[in-house]
Design an enzyme around this catalytic site. Structure first.
Site, PDB file in Angstrom:
ATOM      1  CG  ASP A   1      -2.039   0.954   1.141  1.00  0.00           C
ATOM      2  OD1 ASP A   1      -3.091   0.587   0.599  1.00  0.00           O
ATOM      3  OD2 ASP A   1      -1.871   2.112   1.599  1.00  0.00           O
TER       4      ASP A   1
ATOM      5  CD  GLU B   1      -4.607   4.671  -1.375  1.00  0.00           C
ATOM      6  OE1 GLU B   1      -5.484   4.757  -2.261  1.00  0.00           O
ATOM      7  OE2 GLU B   1      -4.688   5.225  -0.279  1.00  0.00           O
TER       8      GLU B   1
END
Lengths: 119, 565
Positions: free
Chosen positions: B439, B482
């Site tokens: 992430d 993301e």
């Protein structure tokens, strides 16, 4: 104050010039001792000379001795890529001798004012 | 104070840049002096003195600008030359030229590194782009990662070195040439996977594209090539078309766009065979059909037990299923209906193979969502054509459905499916797997501070690095905004950790820009492994947990699940 900077490596000269300029001095650059001599004759207001040691034809110490021989008593700082102590031993009359390294922007201004104050 | 005046730091930065750009010239001088010295060591004391001075000034100025490694080597070279000068001629060591050549080479490679790392300052900053400070991808890539060879031919050395550096960040192996003749020789020696070619060279306005056209004529093979040129006129563009170049870029091209174009020209090269699953209870019949399709270059898997269908679908991931209509355990219709129960197989083409000639019965079979009907005994050409056509359509359709449109990575659904498949395979082959949840750190701030275009660049940069630095059979997917999911096949947890941590370090060195602003971005990752966890969902949860811990403990780090979560 005008300061004469002599170094056969134009970039090195410019680097020193930039440091001096940021301190409010006016650097005059020369690529050889001979050119330095000419600059000194043309600019009588020069108050200090900073020269590289290792240059073709006339090296820094020879340049210093030549100046003194001619009666020029300007403070003289020698820059060298080698051990500065050696050069200082070789020529005790030098006002200061400093190693070329990446700290010139911090070490040089202090040394310049120190040399100027001593006079 | 005049605020437009450059500050001391800016001036020094500029001088350093000039120093670097002059390095090749200085080294060339040294080389010249060395040649003179070698030609006549006794007479050429002058050359030795000059060489000594060149090294000395390289050392002094190098130190002045903070390039310690370079200055250090120059210092060694200076000392060695001094020794040569001090010794009387008859005592000169015989190996002196080699020693000096070696030192010069060391200097040259240092210079190369400096050129790479300092070039970034030359880039215009109006548009978002990214670059890496320090290229660890110059080193040999990870085992198994595909490292495709790209030749760049451009007479502007600055452009070439900069571009090579950039492309290396993307995981290409790059060699560059400044002359077309040199390029020709290299191509004859080793064929690259792709070429980036300039148009104009000193010896001809279209010398670059002419060279490409000529290679095609001589070898009869088209090199996948992209043109990168300062020229943007009709003649130059036409010459590119005639040389068979697929894309044309004008300088300065953004590395990311160039890398994308390179991928495109290279991907046409790799054609993955269609994967066909044949379900037939009679092995001999299956084998016969399989033979026909394999002859046509397809990859075929035969299945005689319908009960194993689901596992096989997951593992083999066929582009098309050929189904026998009549089988003892269950009919073709039943099997198709069963396949269609799974949303992920809704688009999988199913073709019946049957001796059924009754139109009405054929039609009822089609109603459960079957693509076609091929009657036995088959005519080989017909079978191949029917299968290839549908498999091809499936491929294109799937490409649209399985890939994330921004990054080109697998989307969430596909990633999950692929991971299930890989897990099934790993169980069967008794291999280990590592699941990585990754992430981006504080990504919302990137979007808020620098805009979404910059944010997209970050996502693109990360996905490109993941794709190029991992092996082709590893699964890399964009899991959410993301968040990325990666499955590394046949690796131990420790190896996976080292790999991801290296990626993390490299990624953190990428410098992004938006307008005049520059920023860096990092990611955190959590890794879990099979057979420690047996199910995909468990793997994901475990990886997510350690990812959360990585975030909590300060971000920009990789955590490995050790079972204590």
């Amino acid at each position: 104050m005008q300061i004469l900077v002599v170094d056969d490596d134009a970039l090195a000269a410019e680097m020193i010039g930039a440091v001096l300029e940021s301190e409010g001095y006016q650097p005059l650059l020369a690529e050889s001792a001979i050119e330095g001599m000419e600059q000194l004759n043309a600019n009588p207001d020069v108050g200090l000379v900073i020269s590289d040691m290792n240059m073709p034809l006339i090296n820094g110490i020879e340049f210093f001795r030549e100046l003194r021989e001619q009666g020029n008593q300007l403070p003289f700082i020698l820059l060298t890529g080698d051990d500065p102590k050696q050069a200082q031993q070789q020529e005790a009359g030098l006002d200061a001798c400093i190693l070329k390294d990446f700290n010139l922007d911090t070490s040089l201004p202090g040394l310049v004012s120190e040399v100027l104050n001593k006079r | 104070m005049n605020s437009n005046k450059p500050t001391l730091q800016e001036k020094i930065a500029r001088l350093r840049a000039s120093f670097i750009s002059q390095l090749p010239k200085r080294l060339e001088e040294a080389q010249h002096q060395l040649i003179l010295l070698k030609a006549d060591p006794c007479m050429n004391r002058v050359a030795a003195v000059e060489l000594h001075r060149t090294f000395h000034s390289l050392k002094g100025t190098g130190y002045s600008f903070g390039f310690h490694e370079l200055a250090g080597i120059a210092g060694d070279a200076e000392d060695y030359t001094q020794q040569l000068l001090d010794l009387p001629d008859e005592r000169t060591p015989p190996q002196w030229p080699d020693r000096l050549i070696g030192l010069l080479q060391e200097l040259a490679s240092q210079a190369q590194i400096l050129v790479y790392t300092d070039m970034r300052k030359d880039q215009p900053l109006e548009t978002p782009f990214f670059e890496m400070n320090d290229s660890s991808s110059d080193k040999d890539s990870k085992p198994g990662a595909c490292n495709r060879l790209v030749y760049i031919c451009d007479d502007e050395i600055d452009q070439v070195t900069h571009l090579s550096y950039q492309l290396r960040c993307f995981g290409y192996q790059v060699e560059h040439f400044t002359e077309t003749q040199e390029f020709d020789r290299a191509v004859m020696k080793k064929r690259p996977d792709a070429v980036v070619m300039d148009v104009r060279f000193p010896h001809g306005g279209t010398a670059g594209t002419d060279a490409l056209a000529n290679i095609q004529k001589v070898t009869g093979q088209q090199l996948p090539a992209i043109v990168l040129s300062g020229r943007d006129d009709f003649e130059a563009r036409l010459s590119a078309v005639r040389a068979g170049c697929q894309s044309y870029f004008t300088k300065p091209a953004r590395p990311l766009e160039l890398a994308t174009a390179l991928d495109e020209v290279m991907e046409e090269e790799v054609f993955e065979p269609y994967r066909i699953l044949i379900v037939d209870d009679e092995p001999e019949v299956a084998q016969y059909h399989s033979l026909i399709l394999e002859e046509a270059g397809m990859l075929v898997h035969e299945l005689s037990q319908p009960a194993n269908l689901l596992a096989t679908l997951q593992e083999f991931r066929p582009d098309l299923v050929l189904l026998d209509v009549y089988m003892p355990d269950c009919t073709g219709q039943e099997l198709s209906a069963l396949i269609r129960q799974f949303p992920e197989y809704l688009s999988l083409p199913i073709v019946y193979l049957s001796s059924e000639t009754d139109r009405q019965k054929q039609f009822s079979a089609m109603q459960v969502g079957v693509e076609g009907f091929i009657t036995k005994p088959v005519i080989p050409e017909e079978l191949v054509a029917a299968v290839a056509l549908r498999a091809e359509r499936m491929r294109s359709l799937r490409a649209l459905m399985v890939r994330d449109s921004l990054t080109g990575l697998y989307n969430h659904t596909t990633t999950t499916e692929l991971i299930e498949g890989a897990l099934a395979q790993a169980k069967r082959k008794q291999e280990s797997l590592a699941m990585v949840m990754l992430d981006l750190d504080s990504f919302k701030e990137v979007n808020d501070n620098y805009g979404h275009v910059a944010g997209d660049q970050v996502l693109l940069a990360l996905s490109r690095i993941l794709r190029h630095r991992l092996r082709t059979n590893d699964i890399v997917g964009r899991y959410g905004g993301e968040e990325f999911a990666i499955l590394l096949k046949d690796v131990t947890p420790q190896v996976a950790f080292e790999l991801v941590d290296q990626l993390r370090e490299d990624f953190s060195k990428i410098r992004f820009s938006s307008g005049q602003q520059e920023f860096y971005c990092t990611f955190s990752a959590g890794i879990s492994s099979f057979p420690f966890y047996l199910r995909a969902e468990e793997l994901r949860i475990a990886a997510d947990k350690v990812l959360y811990r990585a975030k909590k403990e300060g971000r920009n780090q990789v955590k490995l699940d050790d079972g204590n979560e």
